[in-house]
Design an enzyme around this catalytic site. Structure first.
Site, PDB file in Angstrom:
ATOM      1  N   ARG A   1       0.882  -1.182   0.000  1.00  0.00           N
ATOM      2  CA  ARG A   1       0.000   0.000   0.000  1.00  0.00           C
ATOM      3  C   ARG A   1       0.910   1.220   0.000  1.00  0.00           C
ATOM      4  O   ARG A   1       1.684   1.419   0.941  1.00  0.00           O
ATOM      5  CB  ARG A   1      -0.913  -0.007   1.224  1.00  0.00           C
ATOM      6  CG  ARG A   1      -1.646   1.306   1.395  1.00  0.00           C
ATOM      7  CD  ARG A   1      -2.760   1.251   2.396  1.00  0.00           C
ATOM      8  NE  ARG A   1      -3.900   0.520   1.854  1.00  0.00           N
ATOM      9  CZ  ARG A   1      -5.135   0.617   2.327  1.00  0.00           C
ATOM     10  NH1 ARG A   1      -5.400   1.413   3.347  1.00  0.00           N
ATOM     11  NH2 ARG A   1      -6.122  -0.065   1.785  1.00  0.00           N
TER      12      ARG A   1
ATOM     13  N   HIS B   1      -7.104   0.991  -6.667  1.00  0.00           N
ATOM     14  CA  HIS B   1      -7.357   0.087  -5.531  1.00  0.00           C
ATOM     15  C   HIS B   1      -8.048  -1.176  -6.061  1.00  0.00           C
ATOM     16  O   HIS B   1      -9.228  -1.425  -5.781  1.00  0.00           O
ATOM     17  CB  HIS B   1      -8.235   0.798  -4.495  1.00  0.00           C
ATOM     18  CG  HIS B   1      -8.264   0.141  -3.150  1.00  0.00           C
ATOM     19  ND1 HIS B   1      -7.490  -0.949  -2.821  1.00  0.00           N
ATOM     20  CD2 HIS B   1      -8.986   0.429  -2.016  1.00  0.00           C
ATOM     21  CE1 HIS B   1      -7.727  -1.303  -1.568  1.00  0.00           C
ATOM     22  NE2 HIS B   1      -8.629  -0.480  -1.059  1.00  0.00           N
TER      23      HIS B   1
ATOM     24  N   GLN C   1     -10.107  -3.799  -3.789  1.00  0.00           N
ATOM     25  CA  GLN C   1     -11.414  -3.332  -3.346  1.00  0.00           C
ATOM     26  C   GLN C   1     -12.486  -3.666  -4.385  1.00  0.00           C
ATOM     27  O   GLN C   1     -13.611  -4.060  -4.052  1.00  0.00           O
ATOM     28  CB  GLN C   1     -11.372  -1.809  -3.116  1.00  0.00           C
ATOM     29  CG  GLN C   1     -12.653  -1.253  -2.566  1.00  0.00           C
ATOM     30  CD  GLN C   1     -12.981  -1.821  -1.182  1.00  0.00           C
ATOM     31  OE1 GLN C   1     -12.131  -1.820  -0.307  1.00  0.00           O
ATOM     32  NE2 GLN C   1     -14.190  -2.329  -1.004  1.00  0.00           N
TER      33      GLN C   1
ATOM     34  N   ASP D   1     -17.430   7.134  -1.540  1.00  0.00           N
ATOM     35  CA  ASP D   1     -16.159   6.949  -0.821  1.00  0.00           C
ATOM     36  C   ASP D   1     -15.842   8.306  -0.189  1.00  0.00           C
ATOM     37  O   ASP D   1     -16.469   9.327  -0.540  1.00  0.00           O
ATOM     38  CB  ASP D   1     -15.063   6.505  -1.811  1.00  0.00           C
ATOM     39  CG  ASP D   1     -13.738   6.182  -1.123  1.00  0.00           C
ATOM     40  OD1 ASP D   1     -13.719   6.028   0.115  1.00  0.00           O
ATOM     41  OD2 ASP D   1     -12.706   6.090  -1.832  1.00  0.00           O
TER      42      ASP D   1
ATOM     43  N   CYS E   1     -16.372   1.493   0.333  1.00  0.00           N
ATOM     44  CA  CYS E   1     -15.208   0.645   0.639  1.00  0.00           C
ATOM     45  C   CYS E   1     -14.803   0.717   2.101  1.00  0.00           C
ATOM     46  O   CYS E   1     -14.152  -0.187   2.603  1.00  0.00           O
ATOM     47  CB  CYS E   1     -14.041   1.018  -0.263  1.00  0.00           C
ATOM     48  SG  CYS E   1     -13.411   2.688  -0.001  1.00  0.00           S
TER      49      CYS E   1
ATOM     50  N   ARG F   1     -13.716  -8.683   1.120  1.00  0.00           N
ATOM     51  CA  ARG F   1     -12.285  -8.425   0.911  1.00  0.00           C
ATOM     52  C   ARG F   1     -11.494  -9.698   1.240  1.00  0.00           C
ATOM     53  O   ARG F   1     -10.532 -10.040   0.553  1.00  0.00           O
ATOM     54  CB  ARG F   1     -11.804  -7.271   1.810  1.00  0.00           C
ATOM     55  CG  ARG F   1     -12.304  -5.886   1.420  1.00  0.00           C
ATOM     56  CD  ARG F   1     -11.780  -5.429   0.081  1.00  0.00           C
ATOM     57  NE  ARG F   1     -10.335  -5.437   0.008  1.00  0.00           N
ATOM     58  CZ  ARG F   1      -9.533  -4.451   0.428  1.00  0.00           C
ATOM     59  NH1 ARG F   1     -10.055  -3.347   0.919  1.00  0.00           N
ATOM     60  NH2 ARG F   1      -8.218  -4.534   0.309  1.00  0.00           N
TER      61      ARG F   1
HETATM   62  N1   CP Z   1     -11.280  -0.378   2.083  1.00  0.00           N
HETATM   63  C1   CP Z   1     -10.016  -0.434   2.532  1.00  0.00           C
HETATM   64  O1   CP Z   1      -9.064  -0.620   1.791  1.00  0.00           O
HETATM   65  O2   CP Z   1      -9.892  -0.299   3.891  1.00  0.00           O
HETATM   66  P1   CP Z   1      -8.544  -0.100   4.692  1.00  0.00           P
HETATM   67  O3   CP Z   1      -7.996   1.249   4.335  1.00  0.00           O
HETATM   68  O4   CP Z   1      -8.966  -0.180   6.129  1.00  0.00           O
HETATM   69  O5   CP Z   1      -7.577  -1.182   4.323  1.00  0.00           O
HETATM   70  N1  NVA Z   2     -10.066   6.571  -1.426  1.00  0.00           N
HETATM   71  C1  NVA Z   2      -9.678   6.143  -0.097  1.00  0.00           C
HETATM   72  C2  NVA Z   2      -9.891   4.675   0.054  1.00  0.00           C
HETATM   73  C3  NVA Z   2      -9.531   4.117   1.392  1.00  0.00           C
HETATM   74  C4  NVA Z   2      -9.692   2.641   1.451  1.00  0.00           C
HETATM   75  C5  NVA Z   2      -8.225   6.500   0.161  1.00  0.00           C
HETATM   76  O1  NVA Z   2      -7.401   6.391  -0.749  1.00  0.00           O
HETATM   77  O2  NVA Z   2      -7.936   6.919   1.282  1.00  0.00           O
END
Ligand code: CP
Ligand code: NVA
Length: 304
Positions: A106, A133, A136, A223, A262, A290
């Site tokens: 990440r 992502h 997701q 989101d 998400c 997930r």
């Molecule tokens: N939806 C998602 O990726 O959640 P986290 O940021 O908690 O991993």
């Molecule tokens: N769009 C959000 C998703 C988190 C899972 C971010 O990037 O923070």
């Protein structure tokens, strides 16, 4: 199933058959798990997880997923790694390839993932970047398939920020014949190239009006307005109140429309409590999925 790609960075690496195949496989793994457990198909296999950003769902579902398939996951904050002292991404990729069977990262800059993938001899999975992502979206489309029994012909309305999740969702739509209408303020549209490419395979409509997007929608998605990489508080003024998913907007979609998010959610910003905690919301199934989609992806990539 064997995938053509070594890595999953955006979703665009998958063919339509592979994308739908992963979703169906996830549904089967979920059933198998609920009937007593999964086969240990990843026995003695290890996943290395690298986090530059916070996470709850991605972190836990990948680790638990590896465990439930008989394998193990190592969790690393990038601050604890020599990466933070200037070791190159290339050297990190080569080193981790000698210890583990897969890397999930990440990150902020999507290019970092591309460099990791290029230099790692093992699969690299994007656990979220500023731009995409994909994991997701596997869970989201699995949830849609479970609830609506099909993907092709479904209409998704995306309301809010044309962000990383939105970009991967557009690819998911193109891979499965789902139509998308995306309502964002001007200047917050999803990635232009992603839209252009995906329009060749399905209907992708861009609008600034949430009610245009929600018309006849089977699925409403929102989101956060401020992603981890976009924390400027002034952004909120551009989104509120127009792009909040509330009861009025839900009522303007199909009667049996479902609501996806998400998570994490900021209640009373991008979505009201009445919607996210209401009868049309499927966000907890989505969060659970997930786990099942990650297991399918890990088993498929690692055993390839
Ligand atoms: N939806 C998602 O990726 O959640 P986290 O940021 O908690 O991993
Ligand atoms: N769009 C959000 C998703 C988190 C899972 C971010 O990037 O923070």
């Amino acid at each position: 199933m064997k995938l053509k790609t070594k890595d999953l960075l955006t979703l665009a690496e998958l063919t339509p058959r592979e994308f739908v195949g992963l979703i169906d496989d996830s549904i089967n793994l979920k059933k198998e798990f609920k009937q007593g457990g999964n086969k240990p198909v990843l026995k003695n296999k290890t996943l290395t997880m690298i986090f530059q950003k916070p996470s709850t769902r991605t972190r836990v579902s990948f680790e638990v997923g590896m465990y439930q398939l008989g394998g193990h996951a190592v969790n690393l904050s990038s601050n604890d790694m020599q990466l933070s002292r200037g070791e190159s991404v290339e050297d990190t990729a080569k080193t981790l390839s000698r210890y583990s069977n897969c890397i999930m990262a990440r990150v902020y800059d999507h290019k970092l993932l591309e460099t990791l993938a290029e230099h790692a001899s093992i699969p690299v999975i994007n656990g979220l970047s500023d731009s995409f992502h994909p994991c997701q979206i596997l869970a989201d489309f699995m949830t849609i398939k479970e609830k609506k029994k099909k993907l092709k012909g479904i209409k998704i309305a995306w309301i809010g920020d044309g962000n990383n999740v939105c970009n991967s969702m557009i690819y998911g739509a193109a891979l499965s014949g789902v139509n998308m209408s995306i309502a964002t303020p001007k200047g917050f549209e999803p990635n232009k190239d992603v839209v252009k490419e995906s329009k060749k395979s399905t209907n992708i409509e861009l609008t600034t009006d949430p009610f245009t997007a929600s018309k006849n929608a089977d699925v409403i998605v929102s989101d956060t307005f401020s992603s981890i990489h976009n924390l400027d508080k002034k952004r909120l003024e551009k989104f509120l109140p127009k792009y909040q998913v509330n009861d009025k907007l839900m009522k303007s979609a199909k009667k049996d429309a479902i609501f996806l998010h998400c998570l994490p959610a900021k209640r009373e910003q991008e979505v009201t409590s009445s919607v996210i905690d209401g009868p049309q919301s499927v966000v907890w199934d989505e969060a659970e999925n997930r786990l099942h989609t990650q297991k399918s992806l890990l088993a498929t990539l690692i055993r390839a």
